[in-house]
Scaffold this motif. Structure first.
Motif, mmCIF file in Angstrom:
data_model
loop_
_atom_site.group_PDB
_atom_site.id
_atom_site.type_symbol
_atom_site.label_atom_id
_atom_site.label_comp_id
_atom_site.label_asym_id
_atom_site.label_seq_id
_atom_site.Cartn_x
_atom_site.Cartn_y
_atom_site.Cartn_z
ATOM 1 N N UNK A 1 0.831 -1.210 0.000
ATOM 2 C CA UNK A 1 0.000 0.000 0.000
ATOM 3 C C UNK A 1 0.866 1.261 0.000
ATOM 4 N N UNK A 2 2.046 1.173 0.599
ATOM 5 C CA UNK A 2 2.981 2.305 0.561
ATOM 6 C C UNK A 2 3.350 2.628 -0.873
ATOM 7 N N UNK A 3 3.563 1.595 -1.669
ATOM 8 C CA UNK A 3 4.064 1.768 -3.033
ATOM 9 C C UNK A 3 3.088 2.512 -3.941
ATOM 10 N N UNK A 4 1.774 2.417 -3.662
ATOM 11 C CA UNK A 4 0.808 3.103 -4.515
ATOM 12 C C UNK A 4 0.392 4.452 -3.953
ATOM 13 N N UNK A 5 0.885 4.789 -2.768
ATOM 14 C CA UNK A 5 0.451 6.027 -2.112
ATOM 15 C C UNK A 5 1.063 7.256 -2.769
ATOM 16 N N UNK A 6 0.340 8.362 -2.657
ATOM 17 C CA UNK A 6 0.849 9.633 -3.167
ATOM 18 C C UNK A 6 1.179 9.609 -4.644
ATOM 19 N N UNK A 7 0.354 8.884 -5.420
ATOM 20 C CA UNK A 7 0.627 8.805 -6.850
ATOM 21 C C UNK A 7 1.945 8.124 -7.153
ATOM 22 N N UNK A 8 2.359 7.204 -6.266
ATOM 23 C CA UNK A 8 3.623 6.495 -6.457
ATOM 24 C C UNK A 8 4.824 7.209 -5.877
ATOM 25 N N UNK B 1 10.483 16.454 -1.262
ATOM 26 C CA UNK B 1 10.074 17.846 -1.458
ATOM 27 C C UNK B 1 8.741 18.085 -0.760
ATOM 28 N N UNK B 2 8.467 19.349 -0.489
ATOM 29 C CA UNK B 2 7.213 19.749 0.151
ATOM 30 C C UNK B 2 6.240 20.245 -0.895
ATOM 31 N N UNK B 3 5.011 19.778 -0.806
ATOM 32 C CA UNK B 3 3.932 20.322 -1.614
ATOM 33 C C UNK B 3 3.063 21.207 -0.724
ATOM 34 N N UNK B 4 1.824 21.429 -1.127
ATOM 35 C CA UNK B 4 0.960 22.328 -0.377
ATOM 36 C C UNK B 4 0.655 21.791 1.018
ATOM 37 N N UNK B 5 0.432 22.699 1.946
ATOM 38 C CA UNK B 5 -0.047 22.390 3.290
ATOM 39 C C UNK B 5 0.856 21.430 4.052
ATOM 40 N N UNK B 6 2.172 21.523 3.813
ATOM 41 C CA UNK B 6 3.129 20.756 4.589
ATOM 42 C C UNK B 6 3.309 19.313 4.188
ATOM 43 N N UNK B 7 2.763 18.904 3.038
ATOM 44 C CA UNK B 7 2.853 17.508 2.611
ATOM 45 C C UNK B 7 4.245 17.216 2.041
ATOM 46 N N UNK B 8 4.872 16.144 2.515
ATOM 47 C CA UNK B 8 6.202 15.756 2.046
ATOM 48 C C UNK B 8 6.114 14.495 1.184
ATOM 49 N N UNK B 9 6.752 14.555 0.016
ATOM 50 C CA UNK B 9 6.747 13.455 -0.942
ATOM 51 C C UNK B 9 8.175 13.082 -1.318
ATOM 52 N N UNK B 10 8.372 11.821 -1.686
ATOM 53 C CA UNK B 10 9.652 11.400 -2.247
ATOM 54 C C UNK B 10 9.839 12.040 -3.621
ATOM 55 N N UNK B 11 11.070 12.453 -3.925
ATOM 56 C CA UNK B 11 11.362 12.977 -5.259
ATOM 57 C C UNK B 11 11.299 11.874 -6.309
ATOM 58 N N UNK B 12 11.740 10.679 -5.927
ATOM 59 C CA UNK B 12 11.865 9.605 -6.905
ATOM 60 C C UNK B 12 10.653 8.684 -6.884
ATOM 61 N N UNK B 13 10.565 7.845 -5.894
ATOM 62 C CA UNK B 13 9.529 6.821 -5.879
ATOM 63 C C UNK B 13 9.204 6.419 -4.447
#
Length: 423
Positions: A78-85, A131-143
């Motif tokens: 489920x981690x792998x599909x989260x946040x649009x990958x 990287x940070x997106x809106x409202x403090x959300x942190x995403x992986x740059x790669x995957x």
């Protein structure tokens, strides 16, 4: 460190708990000398998702012999599909108010002791760019695989053993917990349930964790899909859903909760961050209110022109909303007059467009499950059952549900760490 030992059953007629009987009889029919692989550990963790992996790593660091038992063919699916990958792995503004629970205080302890900064430090330790997106959300740059790699690396370093493709047949407790799968049985004095909720069944979600809690006498708060799209009733669907793909920033409200984010029209109803957020607070049959122009004053724009008519109204609303949505909405909510009273009513409707969704799109499209194991049954410091010593529940299976934007992952990290550091 001994991982397991193999025991040969000398007497094939020895009594077994009822959940194992059918498997035993099948084996006896072909071979009276039954060989049972019996794995001995200090802690068994059921589920190799975010919470389970975190708990196992933290427990292993304390010198405990830990096994993760996972029915899927790999950890962290489920981690792998989260946040649009890309995995929205936490939120820098995460606070207790970002969570829903029958007990609004339960999650405060775990979140305070394992914060977003703690997980960010772990991400940086593994040199994962983010990287940070809106409202403090942190995403992986790669995957998102960067996060699963991180967790699996932490588990390996802590000596954790992971057993994949292991479907659990039976769980019992006498002097210790015994977990039986199709190929082996596992023994340990401590059992951690990190089996998740009902959301996204195509990824293998089941009610196993809730059933296990009931087996041991724990109460369950009613479950429902959360962070899910809405399906509109047939009338509204026919009026708006041909605009699928149109989005706008709105404020959506229900039950004294409001969220200002994007709303997306779909072929079945409404989606987007604002809708996902409000769905967690919505109950079937209740209306929602949508402010289509959070910072706008449509009536003032119309009053400012020489001729008050539909053309003036379209011009005013199209300055705020996408043209197709503005036009359609006005066609369906056109005032019968253009006097001041009618304009006041039009302004009210723009800011309080009221709809009653037919339903959410269900667990298939829900990101998480609201409800779950009643927090009154658990210690807020350790996540251990108050009734059954050595039994722990963490992550989504517990009645703690976060807002969209990395909060549910932070709950997984925090609850997993709370249990892992206490066993």
């Amino acid at each position: 460190m001994a991982e397991w030992q193999t025991r040969r059953t000398q007497n094939p007629l020895v009594a077994r708990p009822c959940g194992f009987d059918s498997l035993l009889r099948h084996q006896l029919s072909s071979n009276l000398n039954v060989l049972v692989n019996s794995h001995i550990f200090d802690v068994l963790v059921l589920g190799a998702g975010a919470a389970g992996l975190m708990c196992a790593a933290e427990t292993g660091k304390r010198g405990r012999r830990v096994a993760i038992i996972e029915r899927a063919n790999r950890a962290g699916k489920k981690i792998l599909i989260s946040g649009g990958g890309r995995c929205n792995f936490t939120n820098i503004y995460c606070q207790p108010d970002n969570f829903i629970s029958a007990n609004p205080h339960f999650h405060k302890s775990a979140l305070a002791r394992y914060t977003a900064s703690d997980f960010i430090a772990l991400v940086e330790k593994h040199r994962i760019p983010y990287h940070e997106k809106t409202l403090g959300q942190l995403f992986c740059d790669r995957s998102a695989s960067d996060i699963t790699d991180l967790l699996e690396s932490e588990c390996r370093s802590a000596g954790v053993k992971t057993f994949l493709n292991s479907r659990i047949l039976d769980v019992q407790r006498t002097a210790e917990f015994v977990v039986r799968t199709e190929t082996a049985e596992f023994h340990a004095p401590a059992l951690v349930v990190a089996t998740g909720g009902l959301s996204i069944p195509k990824m293998g979600a089941t009610a196993f964790g809730y059933d296990l809690a009931r087996q041991f006498g724990l109460k369950i708060r009613d479950t429902r899909p959360a962070l899910a799209p809405f399906v509109l009733a047939s009338k509204e669907r026919s009026q708006y859903c041909d605009l699928a793909g149109v989005s706008a920033e709105v404020v959506v409200s229900t039950n004294h909760q409001s969220f200002r984010e994007a709303m997306l029209i779909t072929h079945r109803g409404l989606s987007g961050p604002a809708i996902f957020q409000i769905s967690s607070y919505w109950s079937k049959g209740e209306p929602i209110q949508i402010d289509l122009a959070p910072d706008g004053d449509v009536a003032a724009e119309i009053r400012g022109v020489k001729i008050r008519d539909m053309a003036a109204a379209r011009s005013a609303l199209q300055g705020i909303l996408p043209k197709r949505l503005a036009t359609r909405w006005l066609d369906l909510h056109a005032p019968t007059d253009w006097n001041n009273q009618a304009l006041d009513e039009l302004e009210r409707q723009v800011h309080q467009w009221t709809l009653t969704p037919a339903d959410t799109d269900g667990y298939e499209k829900a990101e998480v499950t609201a409800g779950g194991v009643d927090t009154d049954e658990l210690s807020s410091k350790t996540m251990e059952s108050r009734k059954v010593p050595g039994l722990f529940f963490i992550g989504e299976v517990v009645d703690v549900t976060g807002h969209l934007g990395g909060h549910n992952f932070q709950w997984a990290w925090a609850s997993g760490a709370a249990a892992g550091r206490s066993i």
